[in-house]
Design a protein around this motif. Sequence first.
Motif, mmCIF file in Angstrom:
data_model
loop_
_atom_site.group_PDB
_atom_site.id
_atom_site.type_symbol
_atom_site.label_atom_id
_atom_site.label_comp_id
_atom_site.label_asym_id
_atom_site.label_seq_id
_atom_site.Cartn_x
_atom_site.Cartn_y
_atom_site.Cartn_z
ATOM 1 N N ALA A 83 0.852 -1.188 0.000
ATOM 2 C CA ALA A 83 0.000 0.000 0.000
ATOM 3 C C ALA A 83 0.887 1.235 0.000
ATOM 4 N N PRO A 86 -1.100 8.271 -1.152
ATOM 5 C CA PRO A 86 -1.671 8.906 -2.346
ATOM 6 C C PRO A 86 -0.660 9.777 -3.096
ATOM 7 N N ARG A 103 -3.575 3.786 -0.629
ATOM 8 C CA ARG A 103 -4.367 3.970 0.601
ATOM 9 C C ARG A 103 -3.466 3.834 1.832
ATOM 10 N N HIS B 281 -6.584 8.914 7.893
ATOM 11 C CA HIS B 281 -6.765 7.466 7.865
ATOM 12 C C HIS B 281 -6.545 6.867 9.256
#
Lengths: 209, 468
Positions: A83, A86, A103, B281
């Motif tokens: 991962a 961005p 992400r 997040h």
Amino acid sequence: MSARERILARIGTAIGNHDAEIDAYLVEHPRGPAPALRDNLITHFRERALQLSSDVIEVAHPGEIPAQVAHYLAERGLPPRGACWPVVGSLPWGEANLEIAVRGANSQDMVGITGTFCAIAETGTLMMLSGPETPPSNSLLPETHIAILNTRRIVASMEDAWDLLRKEHKAPPRAVNFISGPSRTADIEQTVTLGAHGPYRVLIILVNA
Amino acid sequence: MQVSSIHFKRSVTEKLNDEKLQNALSRLQTRFVEGRAAVIGEIADFEETRTAAAAIRDRVLKNLDQWLLHFEQQAIARGALVHWAESGADVNRIVTEIATLHNVRRVAKSKSMVTEECGLNEALEHAGVEVVETDLGEYILQLAHEAPSHIVAPVVHKNKEDIADLFAEKHQLPRKTGIPELCREAREILRPAFLAADMGISGANFLIAETGSALIVTNEGNGRLVTTLPRVHVAITGIEKVVPTLEDVTTLLRLLPRSATGQSITNYVSMLTGTKDAADHDGPEHFHIILVDNGRSSLLGGDMQSMLRCIRCGACMNHCPVYQNIGGHAYGWVYPGPMGSILTPTFVGLENAPDLPNASTLCGACGVVCPVKIPLPDLLRQLREKQMSLGLKSWQEKLALKLWGWMARRPAVYAMVIKITVRILHFAGGKERMLHHLPGASGWTAGRDMPAPQGKTFRELYRQRKLS
Ligand code: SF4
């Protein structure tokens, strides 16, 4: 009286009434003594990062990054999946047969890819700022952390890094993380073992652009 | 934590005869003492940096109330909640209330010596909250139901065989013997605990007034995990830990890891400010900071004030010949070594730790290595004086000192007594010229002989030489 008032009253009585020049000191925020660096910033940074057990490779162009990452992972028998932040999501990962999700990382991800706010030559340290585009999890949860760093963002000292933060952001984000190599512990018999709760390996990709 | 410093002497004998402990302590000496010596050279002017660090800490202490208020204001502006705790019981109450407020069942904790002062884990467990220590050393201690014996390397008193046995028993997995395999096993057992935790508890090495942030240094990454994954984060630290600016904390960070473990920098330095944004997040939704007094303010304005400069690096104990021989448990409370010999009596009362100010040879090593220049030997000496004036010394010691004082003021008597004593001891030494027993000092001669005096006093010899 609350605990707060009682503690403050005790302190006040003990130290008396001084004329604190708090605001003036905060405006001035003077630096302490800092060691001078012998080599140029990039050389010094690379040397220190290697000493901290980080791996370092250099590329001339961001386009070369995916192939280098694929090679690094294959060499170590690591899965070509992970991962990424961005901000580095637009690199041509697929062209190097990598499956990189754009992400924040989770505990299943084996590889986490990030950029870097800046790096400190004095200690070979990466500085990361948290944010929606730059989640801290990617440098923390996976066993392999790959950080992309533009060599123009290498500064001499932590003081220089704070100045950069003050210049480019009004205030520090929720988390500022300084990372100096793979996580480690020396709790058992004072023997240093890499890979405690964070990554087992850190690859720094220096981009000379 | 219960204070058992009163049993210091009995405990010392035990520790000196513990072979495993003696091996463990010699490791500390090679890794930490030599490690420190190797890296302080990286800083061209180490002394100048120490002086700057001491000045930073003194600047804060001189106006501690105002720096704390500034810190509080900045922290609140960024969405943190600031609590003040006068005692360990306050801390336990506040944390339990926070846990109830946020419906917390499970806590993941990173290392914090302040919470050892309070006995926080027991209090939380009592309230039905499950607590897991995640620093590898602290996790091992939690499994073994033991207290830390060093503030940086809490489990230094155990060897890898002990830990392999403990893990095999508690984890119900095949016994591992390699250190990397043991670390991997702990990682795999603890990762689910981080993910399942509703609340993370950490200490804070520093609080930064300028930005309202808590700063944590760790190597393992557990400090990052407990402050990133759970929805609530509670940082607990002493009121003296505040520093003014980012530059100031940088100066202190040049010294802390170097003095502690011989590292130029710890793997992670995390500065935490406020709560997560909606778009983030990760990161906690609630951030509580608890400022703990628990006896600290009583050191302000007195002759022990400089002790509040302490940044908990552990260098003083690593270099202390007493600590090197007995380890941390004998000191009987949270803080061992020279810093503990000052903090314990000042926090819990001189009468509860009468041996600690005397558990030092006054060799001066601690004062030389302390990164914030705390005059530890001077402070120990002052505590001894205080013991004397409070009448906390034994009658034998008081009588001996009184007699000596009386004699020292009468040179003729002094010369005569010494002359006679020297001759008796010379005679008692016999052909071997060694004393195997000394009345009133049997403890000292139990382990070694004392060379007998050669029959004349220094003054006699001096006069003789001058004449010849
Ligand atoms: S007293 Fe000094 S040497 Fe000892 S732990 Fe504190 S800062 Fe370190």
